[in-house]
Design an enzyme around this catalytic site. Structure first.
Site, PDB file in Angstrom:
ATOM      1  CB  THR A 150       7.657  26.893  14.698  1.00 23.96           C
ATOM      2  OG1 THR A 150       7.750  27.337  13.332  1.00 23.96           O
ATOM      3  CG2 THR A 150       9.047  26.758  15.289  1.00 23.96           C
ATOM      4  CG  ASP A 151       4.307  26.346  10.124  1.00 27.99           C
ATOM      5  OD1 ASP A 151       4.969  27.292  10.600  1.00 27.99           O
ATOM      6  OD2 ASP A 151       4.196  26.138   8.900  1.00 27.99           O
TER       7      ASP A 151
ATOM      8  CB  THR B  72      12.152  25.206  10.518  1.00 30.02           C
ATOM      9  OG1 THR B  72      10.969  25.536   9.791  1.00 30.02           O
ATOM     10  CG2 THR B  72      13.263  26.163  10.116  1.00 30.02           C
TER      11      THR B  72
ATOM     12  CB  SER C 254       4.979  20.887  12.138  1.00 29.43           C
ATOM     13  OG  SER C 254       4.935  22.290  12.013  1.00 29.43           O
TER      14      SER C 254
END
Length: 345
Positions: free
Chosen positions: A88-89, A12, A55
């Protein structure tokens, strides 16, 4: 004069909205560094693009690519720290890998963003700036891999994404942040040192470790399907303190007899696996051969198990599964000692 290496991998923090709808990773590491602005203290930043993906599309070979890029940067004497920008995932998986194999006192710091680069309130530049400041600080040395987000510093192992959209999406199951970033990082705790694992080789790319969730009515079909697909390890996330249910426990027993390493975690998101209940509970699952994960998040336990299985394969161990199981059990048992805040510093 601290010299840092910034490795861009997408996520992101590097994403912008596409004409077709939705955001996609497009910005380079150089663009991210420019958006972060000038740093105080004569810090210099060298940028490299490793990947450019969101990710949720990462595979184990991509995690190894990132790990190799970090190792390449730290092989240089002129580098004082490494920062990895990441989605971040699945940041918790990459953070686990980098921490487990980290064999250098110099800091490796991961960060990202919850709002894309073209959002009016994007948090990427501030997070990246904080991460660079942390990586440049002498006091960050010897703390393993770190995650910097929303002004807080976390140990990488034990990290999990605990909220989908909040400005601070991360939590650490072993005790929360170890420090905060003001003008510089201020630490409250120093994690204990842990002997690093070997960096992954090519065998890591193809190791299959699946995650299976327990739920009311769950049978062993998904676990059995994982075995048919060639899984060498499976992480079962039981209810409560690690209770899979009778039918899933039967599948754990079959998998263990077949030489598949089974880890037993909890689907709750926090707290340790504790064998309390029989009749399909964690007591029976452990008797069936499952390795309790303690409080280690299932996502990170999967990376740990994949590392161990790949190393056993590389060593051509005749009893690779049992060797891997024993080592996995030992490391999960002692995980708290490495990641929990243990000393004021």
């Amino acid at each position: 004069m601290p010299h840092l290496v910034l490795l861009g991998t997408g996520g992101t923090i590097a994403s912008r909205r596409m004409p077709s709808g939705g955001s996609k990773a497009t910005d380079s590491a150089a663009e991210l560094a420019a958006a972060a602005g000038d740093l105080d203290g004569d810090i210099t930043v060298e940028v490299h693009d490793v990947l450019a993906v969101n990710s949720f599309n990462l595979e184990l070979r991509d995690l190894r690519t990132i790990s190799d890029a970090v190792a390449h940067a730290l092989a240089r004497d002129d580098v004082d720290g490494v920062v990895v920008s990441h989605g971040t995932d699945t940041l918790e998986e990459t953070a686990a890998l980098l921490d487990l194999v980290h064999d250098d006192p110099r800091p490796v710091v991961l960060t990202g963003a919850q709002r894309s680069a073209d959002a009016p309130d994007t948090d990427g530049p501030r997070n990246l700036r904080d991460a660079l400041v942390v990586a440049a600080a002498p006091d960050s040395r010897g703390r393993g891999a770190l995650v910097v987000f929303a002004g807080e510093v976390f140990s990488a192992f034990g990290l999990r994404k605990a909220h989908t959209l909040a400005a601070q999406p991360f939590a650490n199951v072993f005790g929360g942040p170890i420090g905060r970033v003001l003008e510089r990082p201020e630490y409250a705790f120093r994690p204990d040192a842990r002997a690093p694992l070997a960096r992954p080789g090519a065998a890591f790319d193809a190791v299959r470790v699946d995650l299976v969730l327990a739920y009311p009515g769950a049978d062993s079909w998904l676990l059995d399907a994982a075995l048919r697909a060639g899984a060498q390890g499976v992480i079962v996330l039981g209810g409560g303190a690690g209770n899979p249910g009778t039918r899933l426990t039967d599948g754990i027993a079959r998998a263990s007899r077949a030489g598949v390493v089974v880890g037993l975690g909890t689907r709750t998101g926090a707290g340790a696996v504790v064998p309390l209940y029989a009749g399909g509970g964690a007591v029976d699952a452990v008797h069936a051969g499952a390795v309790p994960l303690g409080a280690v998040p299932g996502t990170q336990a999967r990376i740990l198990l994949a590392l161990i299985l790949a190393e056993a394969q590389d060593a051509a161990d005749d009893d690779a599964a049992e060797t891997a199981r024993s080592r996995f059990a030992r490391l999960c048992t002692h995980a708290d000692a490495r990641s929990a805040p243990s000393a004021v510093l």
